[in-house]
Design a protein around this motif. Structure first.
Motif, mmCIF file in Angstrom:
data_model
loop_
_atom_site.group_PDB
_atom_site.id
_atom_site.type_symbol
_atom_site.label_atom_id
_atom_site.label_comp_id
_atom_site.label_asym_id
_atom_site.label_seq_id
_atom_site.Cartn_x
_atom_site.Cartn_y
_atom_site.Cartn_z
ATOM 1 N N PHE A 42 11.778 -3.262 -6.612
ATOM 2 C CA PHE A 42 11.556 -4.690 -6.371
ATOM 3 C C PHE A 42 11.875 -5.115 -4.943
ATOM 4 C CE2 PHE A 42 16.099 -4.974 -7.095
ATOM 5 C CZ PHE A 42 16.483 -6.052 -6.317
ATOM 6 N N ILE A 43 12.848 -4.493 -4.306
ATOM 7 C CA ILE A 43 13.243 -4.898 -2.965
ATOM 8 C C ILE A 43 12.087 -4.761 -1.971
ATOM 9 C CG2 ILE A 43 14.167 -2.662 -2.197
ATOM 10 C CD1 ILE A 43 15.747 -6.100 -1.519
ATOM 11 N N HIS A 44 11.092 -3.956 -2.343
ATOM 12 C CA HIS A 44 9.929 -3.756 -1.484
ATOM 13 C C HIS A 44 8.728 -4.604 -1.890
ATOM 14 C CE1 HIS A 44 12.220 -0.444 0.101
ATOM 15 N NE2 HIS A 44 12.144 0.241 -1.031
ATOM 16 N N VAL A 45 8.560 -4.836 -3.192
ATOM 17 C CA VAL A 45 7.280 -5.393 -3.651
ATOM 18 C C VAL A 45 7.365 -6.723 -4.401
ATOM 19 C CG1 VAL A 45 6.210 -3.105 -3.731
ATOM 20 C CG2 VAL A 45 7.326 -4.020 -5.790
ATOM 21 N N ASP A 46 8.535 -7.230 -4.658
ATOM 22 C CA ASP A 46 8.670 -8.486 -5.409
ATOM 23 C C ASP A 46 9.378 -9.527 -4.549
ATOM 24 O OD1 ASP A 46 9.357 -10.610 -7.113
ATOM 25 O OD2 ASP A 46 9.689 -9.269 -8.827
ATOM 26 N N PRO A 47 8.607 -10.338 -3.794
ATOM 27 C CA PRO A 47 9.234 -11.306 -2.890
ATOM 28 C C PRO A 47 10.190 -12.273 -3.591
ATOM 29 C CG PRO A 47 6.909 -11.074 -2.360
ATOM 30 C CD PRO A 47 7.139 -10.318 -3.659
ATOM 31 N N ALA A 48 9.866 -12.714 -4.799
ATOM 32 C CA ALA A 48 10.731 -13.664 -5.497
ATOM 33 C C ALA A 48 12.085 -13.030 -5.830
ATOM 34 C CB ALA A 48 10.044 -14.175 -6.762
ATOM 35 N N GLN A 49 12.058 -11.863 -6.429
ATOM 36 C CA GLN A 49 13.306 -11.194 -6.793
ATOM 37 C C GLN A 49 14.069 -10.740 -5.543
ATOM 38 O OE1 GLN A 49 12.756 -7.992 -9.609
ATOM 39 N NE2 GLN A 49 14.946 -7.786 -9.997
ATOM 40 N N ALA A 50 13.355 -10.261 -4.532
ATOM 41 C CA ALA A 50 13.998 -9.800 -3.304
ATOM 42 C C ALA A 50 14.639 -10.948 -2.528
ATOM 43 C CB ALA A 50 12.988 -9.072 -2.423
ATOM 44 N N SER A 51 14.156 -12.168 -2.730
ATOM 45 C CA SER A 51 14.734 -13.307 -2.007
ATOM 46 C C SER A 51 16.176 -13.572 -2.425
ATOM 47 C CB SER A 51 13.874 -14.560 -2.206
ATOM 48 O OG SER A 51 13.962 -15.003 -3.549
ATOM 49 N N ALA A 52 16.578 -13.084 -3.595
ATOM 50 C CA ALA A 52 17.948 -13.265 -4.077
ATOM 51 C C ALA A 52 18.904 -12.186 -3.561
ATOM 52 C CB ALA A 52 17.957 -13.290 -5.611
ATOM 53 N N THR A 53 18.412 -11.249 -2.785
ATOM 54 C CA THR A 53 19.256 -10.176 -2.246
ATOM 55 C C THR A 53 19.811 -10.592 -0.883
ATOM 56 O OG1 THR A 53 17.520 -9.033 -0.995
ATOM 57 C CG2 THR A 53 17.728 -8.492 -3.369
ATOM 58 N N PRO A 54 20.752 -9.841 -0.348
ATOM 59 C CA PRO A 54 21.260 -10.165 0.997
ATOM 60 C C PRO A 54 20.189 -10.111 2.087
ATOM 61 C CG PRO A 54 22.755 -8.653 -0.119
ATOM 62 C CD PRO A 54 21.525 -8.771 -0.984
ATOM 63 N N ARG B 191 0.833 -1.215 0.000
ATOM 64 C CA ARG B 191 0.000 0.000 0.000
ATOM 65 C C ARG B 191 0.863 1.258 0.000
ATOM 66 N NH1 ARG B 191 -2.844 -3.013 3.822
ATOM 67 N NH2 ARG B 191 -2.257 -1.593 5.512
ATOM 68 N N PHE B 192 1.952 1.244 0.755
ATOM 69 C CA PHE B 192 2.851 2.393 0.771
ATOM 70 C C PHE B 192 3.504 2.558 -0.599
ATOM 71 C CE2 PHE B 192 6.795 4.666 1.597
ATOM 72 C CZ PHE B 192 6.356 5.721 2.384
ATOM 73 N N ALA B 193 3.913 1.467 -1.216
ATOM 74 C CA ALA B 193 4.512 1.527 -2.560
ATOM 75 C C ALA B 193 3.525 2.124 -3.555
ATOM 76 C CB ALA B 193 4.947 0.134 -3.007
ATOM 77 N N ASP B 194 2.272 1.718 -3.466
ATOM 78 C CA ASP B 194 1.253 2.270 -4.358
ATOM 79 C C ASP B 194 1.038 3.760 -4.114
ATOM 80 O OD1 ASP B 194 0.873 -0.223 -5.522
ATOM 81 O OD2 ASP B 194 -0.911 -0.693 -4.318
ATOM 82 N N ALA B 195 0.992 4.162 -2.857
ATOM 83 C CA ALA B 195 0.735 5.567 -2.520
ATOM 84 C C ALA B 195 1.882 6.474 -2.940
ATOM 85 C CB ALA B 195 0.474 5.722 -1.022
ATOM 86 N N THR B 196 3.115 5.979 -2.859
ATOM 87 C CA THR B 196 4.284 6.816 -3.148
ATOM 88 C C THR B 196 4.857 6.593 -4.540
ATOM 89 O OG1 THR B 196 5.783 5.170 -2.197
ATOM 90 C CG2 THR B 196 4.942 6.905 -0.717
ATOM 91 N N LEU B 197 4.319 5.613 -5.253
ATOM 92 C CA LEU B 197 4.805 5.240 -6.589
ATOM 93 C C LEU B 197 6.245 4.724 -6.545
ATOM 94 C CD1 LEU B 197 3.243 8.170 -8.658
ATOM 95 C CD2 LEU B 197 2.254 5.929 -8.105
ATOM 96 N N ASP B 198 6.681 4.268 -5.375
ATOM 97 C CA ASP B 198 8.017 3.689 -5.199
ATOM 98 C C ASP B 198 7.862 2.179 -5.156
ATOM 99 O OD1 ASP B 198 10.515 2.784 -4.474
ATOM 100 O OD2 ASP B 198 10.698 4.052 -2.702
ATOM 101 N N ARG B 199 7.928 1.563 -6.326
ATOM 102 C CA ARG B 199 7.692 0.133 -6.436
ATOM 103 C C ARG B 199 8.981 -0.628 -6.734
ATOM 104 N NH1 ARG B 199 2.978 -1.549 -5.817
ATOM 105 N NH2 ARG B 199 3.291 -3.425 -7.047
#
Length: 150
Positions: free
Chosen positions: A40-52, A30-38
């Motif tokens: 991936f580290i915030h909204v894509d669990p699959a892609q974010a799982s590959a980060t530290p 909801r915050f990503a939608d409100a601020t247009l800050d989408r």
């Protein structure tokens, strides 16, 4: 010095903590939608799982924006009824540690200064740490100025 100011100054140095708040993926989205800050580290669990981080994390600004909500549950000292309070801003904000999706946060606030700036109007400065349950480092630290009228 007024009796009110003396009572308020007696609270300088006292640390008070809020209730815990769960920062789940729905809140982050909801915050990503409100601020247009989408990012991936915030909204894509699959892609974010590959980060530290191993999964999605809350926006730092989401954590900061939760302060009014968190502070509403902080026990307040005995003072006259407040007619109105306003956010006056921050002197300093640092994002120290990420809040993982599903993490729980709370605000720990210590009054560091208070002054009367007009009749019945006060400015207070709080040193804030947004703590993350189970983490040694806070999510953020800040110096927050607010004003209130009694």
């Amino acid at each position: 010095m007024s009796d009110v100011l003396a009572r308020l100054r007696a609270e300088i140095g006292v640390r008070r903590a809020s209730d815990w708040l769960t920062v789940d993926q729905a809140l982050i989205d909801r915050f990503a939608d409100a601020t247009l800050d989408r990012q991936f580290i915030h909204v894509d669990p699959a892609q974010a799982s590959a980060t530290p981080f191993g999964g999605t994390i809350a926006h730092g600004l989401l954590t900061l924006s939760m302060l009014p909500h968190l502070m509403a549950s902080v026990p307040q000292p005995d003072r006259p009824a407040v007619r109105m309070g306003v956010n006056y801003g921050f002197d300093r904000v640092r994002f120290v540690h990420p809040v993982r999706s599903g993490g729980r946060i709370r605000a720990a606030a210590t009054l560091s200064a208070i002054e009367q700036i007009a009749p019945d109007t006060f400015q207070q400065t709080h040193d804030i740490a947004v703590e993350i349950e189970g983490e040694a480092k806070p999510a953020l630290v800040a110096t927050w100025l607010t004003r209130f009228m009694i």
